[in-house]
Scaffold this motif. Sequence first.
Motif, PDB file in Angstrom:
ATOM      1  N   GLY A   1       0.823  -1.207   0.000  1.00 37.54           N
ATOM      2  CA  GLY A   1       0.000   0.000   0.000  1.00 37.54           C
ATOM      3  C   GLY A   1       0.853   1.250   0.000  1.00 37.54           C
ATOM      4  O   GLY A   1       1.922   1.290   0.622  1.00 37.54           O
ATOM      5  N   SER A   2       0.384   2.283  -0.699  1.00 38.65           N
ATOM      6  CA  SER A   2       1.061   3.580  -0.729  1.00 38.65           C
ATOM      7  C   SER A   2       0.038   4.652  -0.401  1.00 38.65           C
ATOM      8  O   SER A   2      -0.976   4.781  -1.096  1.00 38.65           O
ATOM      9  CB  SER A   2       1.670   3.829  -2.113  1.00 38.65           C
ATOM     10  OG  SER A   2       2.260   5.115  -2.173  1.00 38.65           O
ATOM     11  N   TYR A   3       0.307   5.434   0.656  1.00 29.39           N
ATOM     12  CA  TYR A   3      -0.675   6.389   1.156  1.00 29.39           C
ATOM     13  C   TYR A   3      -0.034   7.767   1.324  1.00 29.39           C
ATOM     14  O   TYR A   3       0.887   7.930   2.132  1.00 29.39           O
ATOM     15  CB  TYR A   3      -1.245   5.903   2.491  1.00 29.39           C
ATOM     16  CG  TYR A   3      -1.730   4.470   2.407  1.00 29.39           C
ATOM     17  CD1 TYR A   3      -2.906   4.150   1.739  1.00 29.39           C
ATOM     18  CD2 TYR A   3      -0.978   3.427   2.952  1.00 29.39           C
ATOM     19  CE1 TYR A   3      -3.340   2.839   1.629  1.00 29.39           C
ATOM     20  CE2 TYR A   3      -1.399   2.115   2.850  1.00 29.39           C
ATOM     21  CZ  TYR A   3      -2.580   1.823   2.188  1.00 29.39           C
ATOM     22  OH  TYR A   3      -2.994   0.514   2.074  1.00 29.39           O
TER      23      TYR A   3
ATOM     24  N   ASN B   1       1.532  16.365   7.165  1.00 24.97           N
ATOM     25  CA  ASN B   1       2.436  15.831   8.181  1.00 24.97           C
ATOM     26  C   ASN B   1       3.839  16.402   7.953  1.00 24.97           C
ATOM     27  O   ASN B   1       4.394  16.269   6.859  1.00 24.97           O
ATOM     28  CB  ASN B   1       2.468  14.304   8.113  1.00 24.97           C
ATOM     29  CG  ASN B   1       3.136  13.692   9.328  1.00 24.97           C
ATOM     30  OD1 ASN B   1       4.307  13.930   9.582  1.00 24.97           O
ATOM     31  ND2 ASN B   1       2.381  12.910  10.083  1.00 24.97           N
ATOM     32  N   PRO B   2       4.427  17.032   8.951  1.00 26.11           N
ATOM     33  CA  PRO B   2       5.736  17.669   8.748  1.00 26.11           C
ATOM     34  C   PRO B   2       6.898  16.688   8.624  1.00 26.11           C
ATOM     35  O   PRO B   2       7.964  17.052   8.114  1.00 26.11           O
ATOM     36  CB  PRO B   2       5.901  18.535  10.001  1.00 26.11           C
ATOM     37  CG  PRO B   2       5.055  17.860  11.038  1.00 26.11           C
ATOM     38  CD  PRO B   2       3.894  17.271  10.302  1.00 26.11           C
ATOM     39  N   SER B   3       6.726  15.442   9.080  1.00 24.68           N
ATOM     40  CA  SER B   3       7.864  14.518   9.100  1.00 24.68           C
ATOM     41  C   SER B   3       7.902  13.559   7.916  1.00 24.68           C
ATOM     42  O   SER B   3       8.962  13.020   7.591  1.00 24.68           O
ATOM     43  CB  SER B   3       7.873  13.718  10.409  1.00 24.68           C
ATOM     44  OG  SER B   3       6.680  12.960  10.544  1.00 24.68           O
ATOM     45  N   PHE B   4       6.768  13.304   7.257  1.00 20.84           N
ATOM     46  CA  PHE B   4       6.777  12.414   6.097  1.00 20.84           C
ATOM     47  C   PHE B   4       5.606  12.765   5.190  1.00 20.84           C
ATOM     48  O   PHE B   4       4.626  13.384   5.612  1.00 20.84           O
ATOM     49  CB  PHE B   4       6.710  10.942   6.517  1.00 20.84           C
ATOM     50  CG  PHE B   4       5.430  10.551   7.213  1.00 20.84           C
ATOM     51  CD1 PHE B   4       4.354  10.052   6.498  1.00 20.84           C
ATOM     52  CD2 PHE B   4       5.306  10.673   8.591  1.00 20.84           C
ATOM     53  CE1 PHE B   4       3.173   9.691   7.136  1.00 20.84           C
ATOM     54  CE2 PHE B   4       4.135  10.317   9.241  1.00 20.84           C
ATOM     55  CZ  PHE B   4       3.063   9.825   8.508  1.00 20.84           C
ATOM     56  N   SER B   5       5.715  12.342   3.930  1.00 25.28           N
ATOM     57  CA  SER B   5       4.645  12.614   2.965  1.00 25.28           C
ATOM     58  C   SER B   5       4.067  11.346   2.347  1.00 25.28           C
ATOM     59  O   SER B   5       3.047  11.401   1.665  1.00 25.28           O
ATOM     60  CB  SER B   5       5.160  13.531   1.848  1.00 25.28           C
ATOM     61  OG  SER B   5       6.303  12.972   1.228  1.00 25.28           O
ATOM     62  N   ILE B   6       4.730  10.201   2.573  1.00 24.80           N
ATOM     63  CA  ILE B   6       4.226   8.921   2.075  1.00 24.80           C
ATOM     64  C   ILE B   6       4.415   7.862   3.157  1.00 24.80           C
ATOM     65  O   ILE B   6       5.468   7.795   3.803  1.00 24.80           O
ATOM     66  CB  ILE B   6       4.975   8.446   0.807  1.00 24.80           C
ATOM     67  CG1 ILE B   6       4.796   9.435  -0.339  1.00 24.80           C
ATOM     68  CG2 ILE B   6       4.473   7.064   0.372  1.00 24.80           C
ATOM     69  CD1 ILE B   6       5.633   9.078  -1.556  1.00 24.80           C
ATOM     70  N   LYS B   7       3.398   7.045   3.325  1.00 18.64           N
ATOM     71  CA  LYS B   7       3.506   5.859   4.174  1.00 18.64           C
ATOM     72  C   LYS B   7       3.308   4.637   3.287  1.00 18.64           C
ATOM     73  O   LYS B   7       2.293   4.513   2.597  1.00 18.64           O
ATOM     74  CB  LYS B   7       2.445   5.877   5.274  1.00 18.64           C
ATOM     75  CG  LYS B   7       2.409   4.617   6.135  1.00 18.64           C
ATOM     76  CD  LYS B   7       1.273   4.701   7.145  1.00 18.64           C
ATOM     77  CE  LYS B   7       1.142   3.430   7.960  1.00 18.64           C
ATOM     78  NZ  LYS B   7       0.021   3.509   8.935  1.00 18.64           N
TER      79      LYS B   7
END
Length: 244
Positions: free
Chosen positions: A198-200, A205-211
């Motif tokens: 999965g790509s979200y 969010n200041p620390s990441f842009s993709i989970k």
Amino acid sequence: MTKTAGIIVIGNEILSGKTADENSAFLARELRDLGVDVRKIAVIPDDLQLIAAEVRLFSQSYSYVFTTGGVGPTHDDLTMDGVAAAFGRKLRRHEQLEDALHRYYAQHLVEPNLRMADVPEGARLIGGQGMWFPVVAVENVYIFPGVPEILRKKFSRIRETFRDAPFHLREVYLRADEGQIASVLHRILASFPNLLLGSYPYFDNPSFSIKLTLESKDAAYVNDAHGLLLTELSKLDLEPVRPA
């Protein structure tokens, strides 16, 4: 094989926007934690024929079926009728449920309340100990009320019934754009076709842009895919970050 589930949310109030559905999200999270793969969630109105058709289809398609809503004493509570019709059965008044209703309502019991003791022939009562009103099950269909607080209490009593081999999960957080990593994800799936990848995107969010999430019931499979993912990302000068 992995156990599967379908969830049927029943109620005109959901489809009209009068009430927000909390139950399907709760059940999906709980079942995932138990190792059950939820394959479909349907929201349907209080319509006897639609309920029967959906229950019949889901029962044939998934290991478990969970219905929510439509089990009270009023005119629009048609779930028991629909489940009975799905399996070609009649409704019968269950003595144990009738006794439970008498104890609960005592002198305030009225005839319409006793409708809640009418269940499809051959229904099983599950989790009765410590519950004033047990869960009713017919074949692989588990029938729950629509009130979220009651549903959660009932499910917690019987949740271990559904435990299966767990899903193994690895998560990767990145500061990147999804377009940058799309080709990497395609290569990972080419090498690990049974991986649930999965790509979200996150925008605030200041620390990441993709989970990214990597899941499988095979722990080694997930770990190998995770290792390849990190290697491929490093070629793009992308390194995982820790979420704040």
